[in-house]
Write a protein that holds these residues in place. Structure first.
Motif, PDB file in Angstrom:
ATOM      1  N   ASP A  18      32.445  46.414  44.081  1.00  0.00           N
ATOM      2  CA  ASP A  18      32.031  46.968  45.264  1.00  0.00           C
ATOM      3  C   ASP A  18      30.750  47.037  45.721  1.00  0.00           C
ATOM      4  OD1 ASP A  18      33.581  44.228  46.376  1.00  0.00           O
ATOM      5  OD2 ASP A  18      35.278  45.375  47.506  1.00  0.00           O
ATOM      6  N   ARG A  19      31.150  49.022  45.086  1.00  0.00           N
ATOM      7  CA  ARG A  19      29.918  49.576  45.057  1.00  0.00           C
ATOM      8  C   ARG A  19      28.504  48.902  43.871  1.00  0.00           C
ATOM      9  NH1 ARG A  19      33.104  55.085  43.453  1.00  0.00           N
ATOM     10  NH2 ARG A  19      35.210  54.764  44.400  1.00  0.00           N
ATOM     11  N   LEU A  20      28.495  48.338  43.441  1.00  0.00           N
ATOM     12  CA  LEU A  20      27.661  48.097  43.023  1.00  0.00           C
ATOM     13  C   LEU A  20      26.492  47.334  43.566  1.00  0.00           C
ATOM     14  CD1 LEU A  20      28.855  45.592  39.579  1.00  0.00           C
ATOM     15  CD2 LEU A  20      28.313  48.563  39.718  1.00  0.00           C
ATOM     16  N   PRO A  21      24.782  48.205  43.598  1.00  0.00           N
ATOM     17  CA  PRO A  21      23.726  47.616  44.566  1.00  0.00           C
ATOM     18  C   PRO A  21      23.202  46.679  43.610  1.00  0.00           C
ATOM     19  CG  PRO A  21      23.380  49.619  43.004  1.00  0.00           C
ATOM     20  CD  PRO A  21      24.266  48.944  42.790  1.00  0.00           C
ATOM     21  N   ARG A  22      24.007  45.674  43.500  1.00  0.00           N
ATOM     22  CA  ARG A  22      22.858  44.127  42.754  1.00  0.00           C
ATOM     23  C   ARG A  22      24.626  42.898  43.513  1.00  0.00           C
ATOM     24  NH1 ARG A  22      24.961  45.220  36.852  1.00  0.00           N
ATOM     25  NH2 ARG A  22      24.327  43.119  35.817  1.00  0.00           N
ATOM     26  N   GLU A  23      24.166  42.117  43.138  1.00  0.00           N
ATOM     27  CA  GLU A  23      24.169  40.983  43.329  1.00  0.00           C
ATOM     28  C   GLU A  23      25.319  40.815  41.992  1.00  0.00           C
ATOM     29  OE1 GLU A  23      25.814  37.336  44.480  1.00  0.00           O
ATOM     30  OE2 GLU A  23      24.006  38.377  45.436  1.00  0.00           O
ATOM     31  N   LYS A  24      26.889  40.567  42.452  1.00  0.00           N
ATOM     32  CA  LYS A  24      27.797  40.543  41.510  1.00  0.00           C
ATOM     33  C   LYS A  24      29.056  39.097  41.765  1.00  0.00           C
ATOM     34  CE  LYS A  24      29.522  43.489  45.038  1.00  0.00           C
ATOM     35  NZ  LYS A  24      27.908  44.143  45.504  1.00  0.00           N
ATOM     36  N   ASP A  25      28.520  38.408  42.376  1.00  0.00           N
ATOM     37  CA  ASP A  25      29.797  36.730  42.485  1.00  0.00           C
ATOM     38  C   ASP A  25      29.661  36.728  41.114  1.00  0.00           C
ATOM     39  OD1 ASP A  25      29.306  36.974  44.660  1.00  0.00           O
ATOM     40  OD2 ASP A  25      27.091  35.328  44.529  1.00  0.00           O
ATOM     41  N   THR A  26      29.446  36.652  39.853  1.00  0.00           N
ATOM     42  CA  THR A  26      29.847  36.488  38.458  1.00  0.00           C
ATOM     43  C   THR A  26      30.851  37.110  38.718  1.00  0.00           C
ATOM     44  OG1 THR A  26      27.985  35.117  37.839  1.00  0.00           O
ATOM     45  CG2 THR A  26      28.894  35.752  36.235  1.00  0.00           C
ATOM     46  N   LEU A  27      30.244  38.785  37.992  1.00  0.00           N
ATOM     47  CA  LEU A  27      30.968  39.824  38.204  1.00  0.00           C
ATOM     48  C   LEU A  27      32.824  39.517  39.496  1.00  0.00           C
ATOM     49  CD1 LEU A  27      28.972  42.188  37.760  1.00  0.00           C
ATOM     50  CD2 LEU A  27      29.738  41.295  35.629  1.00  0.00           C
ATOM     51  N   GLU A  28      32.468  39.639  40.369  1.00  0.00           N
ATOM     52  CA  GLU A  28      33.902  39.260  41.545  1.00  0.00           C
ATOM     53  C   GLU A  28      34.426  38.227  40.686  1.00  0.00           C
ATOM     54  OE1 GLU A  28      31.675  38.941  45.477  1.00  0.00           O
ATOM     55  OE2 GLU A  28      31.819  41.430  45.532  1.00  0.00           O
ATOM     56  N   ASP A  29      33.389  36.834  39.953  1.00  0.00           N
ATOM     57  CA  ASP A  29      34.632  36.100  40.335  1.00  0.00           C
ATOM     58  C   ASP A  29      35.364  35.811  38.512  1.00  0.00           C
ATOM     59  OD1 ASP A  29      34.085  34.174  41.637  1.00  0.00           O
ATOM     60  OD2 ASP A  29      32.038  33.442  40.455  1.00  0.00           O
ATOM     61  N   TYR A  30      34.867  36.931  37.344  1.00  0.00           N
ATOM     62  CA  TYR A  30      35.347  36.999  36.092  1.00  0.00           C
ATOM     63  C   TYR A  30      35.873  38.776  36.562  1.00  0.00           C
ATOM     64  CZ  TYR A  30      35.874  38.996  31.779  1.00  0.00           C
ATOM     65  OH  TYR A  30      36.295  39.434  29.904  1.00  0.00           O
ATOM     66  N   LEU A  31      35.844  39.246  37.403  1.00  0.00           N
ATOM     67  CA  LEU A  31      37.772  39.788  37.862  1.00  0.00           C
ATOM     68  C   LEU A  31      38.892  39.532  38.720  1.00  0.00           C
ATOM     69  CD1 LEU A  31      38.691  43.277  37.617  1.00  0.00           C
ATOM     70  CD2 LEU A  31      37.171  42.533  40.849  1.00  0.00           C
ATOM     71  N   GLU A  32      38.124  38.391  39.751  1.00  0.00           N
ATOM     72  CA  GLU A  32      39.550  37.314  39.994  1.00  0.00           C
ATOM     73  C   GLU A  32      40.017  36.914  38.791  1.00  0.00           C
ATOM     74  OE1 GLU A  32      39.347  33.551  42.496  1.00  0.00           O
ATOM     75  OE2 GLU A  32      38.305  34.569  43.004  1.00  0.00           O
ATOM     76  N   LYS A  33      39.303  35.930  37.639  1.00  0.00           N
ATOM     77  CA  LYS A  33      40.003  35.116  36.803  1.00  0.00           C
ATOM     78  C   LYS A  33      41.128  36.551  35.825  1.00  0.00           C
ATOM     79  CE  LYS A  33      36.460  31.572  36.637  1.00  0.00           C
ATOM     80  NZ  LYS A  33      35.214  31.425  35.862  1.00  0.00           N
ATOM     81  N   GLN A  34      40.184  37.824  35.624  1.00  0.00           N
ATOM     82  CA  GLN A  34      41.233  38.368  34.660  1.00  0.00           C
ATOM     83  C   GLN A  34      42.776  38.755  35.392  1.00  0.00           C
ATOM     84  OE1 GLN A  34      40.665  38.868  31.778  1.00  0.00           O
ATOM     85  NE2 GLN A  34      39.023  37.296  32.274  1.00  0.00           N
ATOM     86  N   VAL A  35      42.146  38.521  36.743  1.00  0.00           N
ATOM     87  CA  VAL A  35      43.615  39.383  37.716  1.00  0.00           C
ATOM     88  C   VAL A  35      44.855  38.180  37.267  1.00  0.00           C
ATOM     89  CG1 VAL A  35      44.214  39.871  39.860  1.00  0.00           C
ATOM     90  CG2 VAL A  35      42.517  41.034  38.670  1.00  0.00           C
ATOM     91  N   GLU A  36      44.219  37.042  37.612  1.00  0.00           N
ATOM     92  CA  GLU A  36      45.012  35.696  37.497  1.00  0.00           C
ATOM     93  C   GLU A  36      45.626  35.755  36.306  1.00  0.00           C
ATOM     94  OE1 GLU A  36      42.359  32.479  38.953  1.00  0.00           O
ATOM     95  OE2 GLU A  36      41.934  33.479  40.290  1.00  0.00           O
ATOM     96  N   ARG A  37      44.797  35.974  35.212  1.00  0.00           N
ATOM     97  CA  ARG A  37      45.638  35.884  34.064  1.00  0.00           C
ATOM     98  C   ARG A  37      46.746  37.361  33.942  1.00  0.00           C
ATOM     99  NH1 ARG A  37      48.476  33.488  30.391  1.00  0.00           N
ATOM    100  NH2 ARG A  37      48.235  34.540  29.108  1.00  0.00           N
TER     101      ARG A  37
END
Length: 114
Positions: A18-37
């Motif tokens: 969330d702190r990143l000063p960039r568009e981060k939808d792809t990284l948030e999706d990646y994080l979500e997939k890792q958390v699901e796993r």
């Protein structure tokens, strides 16, 4: 930072993204997939599956550590970050512990990442 609960653990990585000063939808999706796993693997842990599941959980931990580390570099695109994570995560703990990639590690579950 030590985590007492899975919620604290996941919240740490979410806050870092969330702190990143960039568009981060792809990284948030990646994080979500890792958390699901991670959630799936936690559900699978038993006496019989421990040695199979723990290396996978360590792999997710390495991926999330790399996600936080690499996402700070603005010169990497989100896709570059994910590509690097997926190719390098198995060596994350080796490098974290100060081993050169060519060096033999001590016998430890930490180095049994998959």
């Amino acid at each position: 930072m030590l985590f007492a609960t899975k919620k604290e653990y996941v919240n740490y990585f979410q806050k870092e993204i969330d702190r990143l000063p960039r568009e981060k939808d792809t990284l948030e999706d990646y994080l979500e997939k890792q958390v699901e796993r991670l959630n799936q693997l936690i559900e699978e842990i038993s006496k019989e599956t421990f040695w199979e599941v723990i290396p996978q959980i360590l792999g997710i931990d390495a991926k999330l550590g790399l996600l936080v580390d690499l996402s700070k570099y603005e010169e990497f695109s989100d896709n570059d970050i994910i590509r690097i994570i997926e190719s390098d995560y198995k060596n994350y703990f080796k490098e974290l512990f100060g081993y050169d990639l060519s060096m033999e590690t001590k016998n430890s579950i930490v180095f049994n990442v998959c």
